[in-house]
Design an enzyme around this catalytic site. Structure first.
Site, PDB file in Angstrom:
ATOM      1  N   VAL A  67      32.397  34.171  29.260  1.00 16.33           N
ATOM      2  CA  VAL A  67      31.079  34.481  28.719  1.00 16.33           C
ATOM      3  C   VAL A  67      31.203  34.697  27.215  1.00 16.33           C
ATOM      4  O   VAL A  67      32.129  35.380  26.754  1.00 16.33           O
ATOM      5  CB  VAL A  67      30.515  35.770  29.372  1.00 16.33           C
ATOM      6  N   CYS A  68      30.270  34.123  26.452  1.00 12.95           N
ATOM      7  CA  CYS A  68      30.187  34.385  25.019  1.00 12.95           C
ATOM      8  C   CYS A  68      28.734  34.740  24.712  1.00 12.95           C
ATOM      9  O   CYS A  68      27.991  35.172  25.585  1.00 12.95           O
ATOM     10  CB  CYS A  68      30.694  33.202  24.210  1.00 12.95           C
ATOM     11  N   TYR A  69      28.310  34.550  23.474  1.00 10.10           N
ATOM     12  CA  TYR A  69      26.932  34.884  23.106  1.00 10.10           C
ATOM     13  C   TYR A  69      25.913  33.922  23.712  1.00 10.10           C
ATOM     14  O   TYR A  69      24.943  34.327  24.333  1.00 10.10           O
ATOM     15  CB  TYR A  69      26.763  34.890  21.580  1.00 10.10           C
TER      16      TYR A  69
END
Length: 112
Positions: A67-69
């Protein structure tokens, strides 16, 4: 054109996996301040300092979700992690920003 070594994962699919208590490793590569302000329950913060511990401890046979932004930089991290021997690696489409927008009640605040 070669197939990427990771797959895209929708928020709906991740939600279903979490609801079903599917065994998976969920890592968040955002900066530590953002992670501390809110993250998907069950995720662990992953940065350059914590990568060795992840590589040593995480089961290679279960799904690994990055997961990232917004779901962009997670693709690069997912590709790299797939190269480290994880069987199933996913990048969360929409990232944490979309997760928080759609599922604000499923955001854990503060460090787990």
């Amino acid at each position: 054109m070669p197939t990427p070594p990771f797959q895209h994962l929708t928020i709906d699919t991740l939600t279903a996996w979490l609801d079903a208590e599917t065994a998976l490793t969920l890592v968040d590569i955002r900066d530590s301040g953002s992670f501390g302000a809110g993250h998907i329950p069950g995720s662990r913060h992953l940065d350059n300092d914590s990568v060795p511990a992840l590589l040593e401890a995480a089961p290679r046979e279960q799904p690994l979700v990055v997961v990232c932004y917004h779901g962009h930089s997670s693709q690069q991290a997912a590709a790299w992690l797939a190269g480290q021997g994880f069987a199933e690696v996913y990048s969360l489409d929409g990232g944490f920003t979309e997760w928080e927008y759609r599922l604000p009640e499923r955001v854990e605040r503060g460090r787990p």
